[in-house]
Design an enzyme around this catalytic site. Structure first.
Site, PDB file in Angstrom:
ATOM      1  N   SER A 262      -0.661  -1.530   7.547  1.00  0.00           N
ATOM      2  CA  SER A 262       0.424  -2.172   6.796  1.00  0.00           C
ATOM      3  C   SER A 262       1.653  -2.286   7.689  1.00  0.00           C
ATOM      4  O   SER A 262       2.333  -1.304   7.974  1.00  0.00           O
ATOM      5  CB  SER A 262       0.761  -1.337   5.554  1.00  0.00           C
TER       6      SER A 262
ATOM      7  N   HIS B 120      -1.917  -6.218   7.964  1.00  0.00           N
ATOM      8  CA  HIS B 120      -1.531  -6.407   6.555  1.00  0.00           C
ATOM      9  C   HIS B 120      -0.026  -6.619   6.483  1.00  0.00           C
ATOM     10  O   HIS B 120       0.767  -5.756   6.882  1.00  0.00           O
ATOM     11  CB  HIS B 120      -1.913  -5.153   5.749  1.00  0.00           C
TER      12      HIS B 120
ATOM     13  N   ASP C  75       3.179  -7.375   4.053  1.00  0.00           N
ATOM     14  CA  ASP C  75       3.688  -7.377   2.685  1.00  0.00           C
ATOM     15  C   ASP C  75       4.907  -8.277   2.603  1.00  0.00           C
ATOM     16  O   ASP C  75       5.956  -7.954   3.164  1.00  0.00           O
ATOM     17  CB  ASP C  75       4.080  -5.952   2.277  1.00  0.00           C
TER      18      ASP C  75
ATOM     19  N   GLY D 242       5.897  -2.383  -3.708  1.00  0.00           N
ATOM     20  CA  GLY D 242       7.288  -2.536  -3.287  1.00  0.00           C
ATOM     21  C   GLY D 242       7.719  -1.600  -2.186  1.00  0.00           C
ATOM     22  O   GLY D 242       8.569  -1.960  -1.368  1.00  0.00           O
TER      23      GLY D 242
ATOM     24  N   ASP E 251      -4.595  -0.442  -1.520  1.00  0.00           N
ATOM     25  CA  ASP E 251      -3.294  -0.529  -0.872  1.00  0.00           C
ATOM     26  C   ASP E 251      -2.305   0.441  -1.514  1.00  0.00           C
ATOM     27  O   ASP E 251      -1.946   0.299  -2.667  1.00  0.00           O
ATOM     28  CB  ASP E 251      -2.791  -1.978  -1.044  1.00  0.00           C
ATOM     29  N   GLY E 252      -1.919   1.454  -0.704  1.00  0.00           N
ATOM     30  CA  GLY E 252      -0.929   2.415  -1.204  1.00  0.00           C
ATOM     31  C   GLY E 252      -1.429   3.835  -1.072  1.00  0.00           C
ATOM     32  O   GLY E 252      -2.423   4.187  -1.702  1.00  0.00           O
TER      33      GLY E 252
ATOM     34  N   SER F  21       1.850   4.585   5.892  1.00  0.00           N
ATOM     35  CA  SER F  21       2.587   5.754   6.402  1.00  0.00           C
ATOM     36  C   SER F  21       1.800   7.054   6.287  1.00  0.00           C
ATOM     37  O   SER F  21       2.127   8.032   6.957  1.00  0.00           O
ATOM     38  CB  SER F  21       3.904   5.878   5.633  1.00  0.00           C
TER      39      SER F  21
HETATM   40  C1  DX5 Z   1       3.518  -1.484  -0.960  1.00  0.00           C
HETATM   41  C2  DX5 Z   1       2.685  -2.188   0.102  1.00  0.00           C
HETATM   42  C3  DX5 Z   1       1.843  -1.259   0.936  1.00  0.00           C
HETATM   43  C4  DX5 Z   1       2.625  -0.173   1.609  1.00  0.00           C
HETATM   44  C5  DX5 Z   1       1.698   0.965   1.931  1.00  0.00           C
HETATM   45  O1  DX5 Z   1       3.904  -2.419  -1.930  1.00  0.00           O
HETATM   46  O2  DX5 Z   1       1.817  -3.107  -0.509  1.00  0.00           O
HETATM   47  O3  DX5 Z   1       1.116  -2.004   1.899  1.00  0.00           O
HETATM   48  O4  DX5 Z   1       3.213  -0.593   2.778  1.00  0.00           O
HETATM   49  O5  DX5 Z   1       2.474   2.045   2.354  1.00  0.00           O
HETATM   50  P1  DX5 Z   1       1.886   3.537   2.208  1.00  0.00           P
HETATM   51  O6  DX5 Z   1       0.583   3.535   2.939  1.00  0.00           O
HETATM   52  O7  DX5 Z   1       2.929   4.395   2.830  1.00  0.00           O
HETATM   53  O8  DX5 Z   1       1.696   3.758   0.741  1.00  0.00           O
HETATM   54 ZN    ZN Z   2       0.415  -4.375   0.657  1.00  0.00          ZN
END
Ligand code: DX5
Ligand code: ZN
Length: 233
Positions: free
Chosen positions: A11, A36, A38, A145, A178-179, A201
């Site tokens: 991401s 990826h 966002d 978000g 995702d997340g 992260s």
């Molecule tokens: C949040 C994004 C994710 C985010 C993931 O809305 O869609 O891609 O960057 O971050 P982590 O892995 O830290 O949850």
């Molecule tokens: Zn995402």
């Protein structure tokens, strides 16, 4: 990094945005499968980490496929701009698309794979009437978000429910998650049926390891997940 059909998409909002070109070279060197991105408009979600110009300037610098996650109100505007940049897949949120069927068809008309993104509280049945319009499903395992959040408790069950929903209809579609796709959560997510991992992260960009070290831990976690999915090999 692909392992038995499980792909990794870092991401980019979690990357070192002040040294992004070099960070992406490192990600390429460890063999990630997508980048990826966002894209948020500060309306559908209260954030805006990166924009179209970043994707455009990066495009000639990497051959890595772009996996775009739209979290915006005007999906069709962004789809049109992304088609000019050159991206491989775009997921739009069922909750934001006013005319979802039309937007998914628009993505495909540009020769881009279309994904349906679902917020944690949105039922799997949102897929029902667009099953023939999508190439993958993006299950949000956090509320969209922001990075750095914890997986919502219902997420693993939802991944399994999505897998069952598809199997009951004899349909194969990749499930992207995702997340908080962390070293600890990856085995459970893959075990439940996830095939594309948005690593942020809590894994590939984990502060306590280098990108290669983190990539190795992701690989190990995927292997554990595949073991859970197919205990008899
Ligand atoms: C949040 C994004 C994710 C985010 C993931 O809305 O869609 O891609 O960057 O971050 P982590 O892995 O830290 O949850
Ligand atoms: Zn995402």
């Amino acid at each position: 990094m692909a392992q038995n059909g499980v792909l990794v998409a870092p991401s980019i909002m979690c990357a070192d945005l002040c040294n992004l070109e070099s960070d992406i070279k490192v990600l390429e060197s460890v063999g990630v499968d997508f980048l990826h991105f966002d894209l948020m408009d500060a309306h559908f979600v209260p954030n805006m980490p990166i924009g179209l110009e970043l994707l455009s300037q990066l495009r000639p610098k990497t051959d890595c496929p772009y996996d775009v996650h739209l979290m915006v109100e005007d999906n069709d505007f962004f789809v049109s701009k992304l088609s000019e940049i050159g991206v491989q897949q775009i997921a739009v949120h069922a909750e934001s698309a006013l005319h979802l069927d039309r937007t998914l068809s628009l993505i495909r008309d540009y020769g881009i794979k279309a994904g349906l993104a679902l917020n944690p509280a949105t039922p799997i049945t949102a897929i029902n009437y667009v099953l023939d319009r999508i190439d993958y499903i993006l299950i949000m395992t956090v509320n969209p978000g922001f990075s750095g959040q914890s997986m919502v408790p219902s997420a693993l069950q939802k991944i399994a429910d999505c897998q069952a929903f598809l199997q009951q209809r004899d349909v194969y579609l990749p499930i992207e998650v995702d997340g908080n796709v962390s070293f600890e959560n990856i085995p459970k997510m893959v075990g439940a049926g996830a095939n594309i991992l948005v690593a942020g992260s809590s894994s590939i960009f984990n502060q306590h390891g280098s990108r290669p070290e983190n990539a190795e831990r992701v690989r190990e976690a995927i292997s554990q997940g595949l073991q859970i999915r197919n205990p008899h090999g």
